[in-house]
Design an enzyme around this catalytic site. Structure first.
Site, PDB file in Angstrom:
ATOM      1  CG  ASP A 200     -23.212  10.581  15.887  1.00  0.00           C
ATOM      2  OD1 ASP A 200     -24.130  10.642  15.062  1.00  0.00           O
ATOM      3  OD2 ASP A 200     -22.963  11.474  16.714  1.00  0.00           O
ATOM      4  CB  ILE A 201     -20.004   8.450  10.900  1.00  0.00           C
ATOM      5  CG1 ILE A 201     -21.035   7.565  10.189  1.00  0.00           C
ATOM      6  CG2 ILE A 201     -18.632   8.290  10.282  1.00  0.00           C
ATOM      7  CD1 ILE A 201     -21.223   7.898   8.719  1.00  0.00           C
ATOM      8  CD  GLU A 244     -22.439  13.620  12.094  1.00  0.00           C
ATOM      9  OE1 GLU A 244     -21.833  14.072  13.084  1.00  0.00           O
ATOM     10  OE2 GLU A 244     -23.130  14.326  11.330  1.00  0.00           O
TER      11      GLU A 244
END
Length: 338
Positions: A200-201, A244
């Site tokens: 994940d960002i 994301e």
């Protein structure tokens, strides 16, 4: 325009005979049907003329001084192959061996001397029509072959588009699901480890809120490019898992290999130096990774691999983000950024 409709004026016929009177008679007979005539008196001249410009047809005397008609016909076939014009052999020899030899060297038909002019004209017309029809058929087949190539290319592009996430150019979720299922069964047969990285960002919602969705899209593209470059083997797959979140499938890869790739991606994302004032762990964009490695067995299910990678990602976030958490069949531990 079909072969039978092609104007006779477009057909150029080469007459090869050492008898001037016979050439004149052939010329007269062929011109009645509107053909254009060229005349030579030897096999050598025949080869020379054909190398300058191929005629539509060759009327070739079998008994020529020097290079005879049989040899000349064989050389025409050798030099021009499939492009060789049809050869009608004219011979005073009416024995079976001469006829057989004419066909063996590549003649399409023959007439005997003295020539029956009506028969000759019909045979010339039939041969030319057959040649034009064959040429037209070959052109049609070539057009169809090119069309099939274009169709195949279009189908491949369609398959690619169906499998690709348009924004990041990574595999989409559908492609990921199919690929992971395929590799699970393959690793089950081979009894080899299958690794999955979910990443994940960090604080991406805050990034969008701070910089706007257009900047968020650009950020996704840059992170996706890093992920794509980190995947070196054709057997691996990087995909946009959703929003994301990204996923990387690593067949025949143990825990250590998955950690190595996750670290490389983590490092390269930081090297992008994308400002992220909405993050509480860094002023730059960072990622959190969860990795899971399992050797598939009959009693296990593919969903367990996904669940364990998801659990590892959750642990990485819970431990402070900007780190890698690892699950394998013996451990579950977060690995801080180094």
């Amino acid at each position: 325009m079909t072969g039978v409709d092609l104007p006779a004026q477009s057909a150029q016929i080469l007459v090869v005979d050492d008898e001037r009177l016979l050439r004149l008679m052939l010329n007269h007979a062929m011109q009645k049907d509107g053909y254009q005539l060229l005349e030579v008196s030897s096999g050598e001249e025949c080869l020379f003329v054909c190398q300058q410009k191929l005629p539509a047809m060759v009327l070739l005397d079998a008994m020529l001084p020097g290079m005879d008609g049989f040899t000349c016909c064989a050389k025409l076939k050798q030099i021009f192959g499939e492009q060789c014009p049809p050869v009608l052999m004219i011979t005073s020899l009416d024995d079976q061996s001469s006829v057989d030899r004419a066909f063996e060297v590549g003649a399409i038909d023959y007439v005997t001397k003295p020539i029956h002019w009506a028969v000759l004209r019909q045979r010339v017309r039939r041969i030319l029509q057959a040649t034009w029809t064959l040429a037209e058929l070959r052109q049609k087949m070539e057009r169809e072959r090119l069309l099939m190539q274009q169709l195949e290319a279009a189908n491949q592009e369609l398959c690619r588009l169906v499998s690709i996430d348009s924004m990041t150019q990574l595999a989409n979720r559908r492609c990921f699901d199919e690929f992971l299922q395929q590799e699970w069964h393959r690793m089950l047969r081979e009894q080899a480890p299958l690794s999955l990285i979910l990443l994940d960002i960090d604080f991406f919602k805050a990034y969008n809120d701070t910089y706007g969705h257009q900047s968020g899209d650009e950020c996704l593209k840059k992170v996706a490019s890093v992920i794509s470059q980190a995947i070196k083997r054709p057997a691996d797959l990087a995909a946009r898992y959703g929003g994301e979140e990204f996923a990387i499938v690593l067949p025949n890869t143990p825990t250590e290999g998955a950690i190595h790739i996750a670290r490389a991606i983590q490092t390269e994302v930081k090297a992008l130096a994308i400002d992220h004032s909405g993050s509480t762990v860094s002023n730059r964009v960072t990622i959190s990774c969860g990795t899971a490695s399992i050797t598939p067995r009959i009693e296990l299910f593919l969903d367990q691999l996904i669940a364990k990678a998801d659990q590892a990602l959750y642990r990485a976030k819970l431990a402070g983000r900007d780190r890698i958490a690892v699950y394998n069949e013996t451990l579950m531990t977060p690995i801080p950024d180094t």
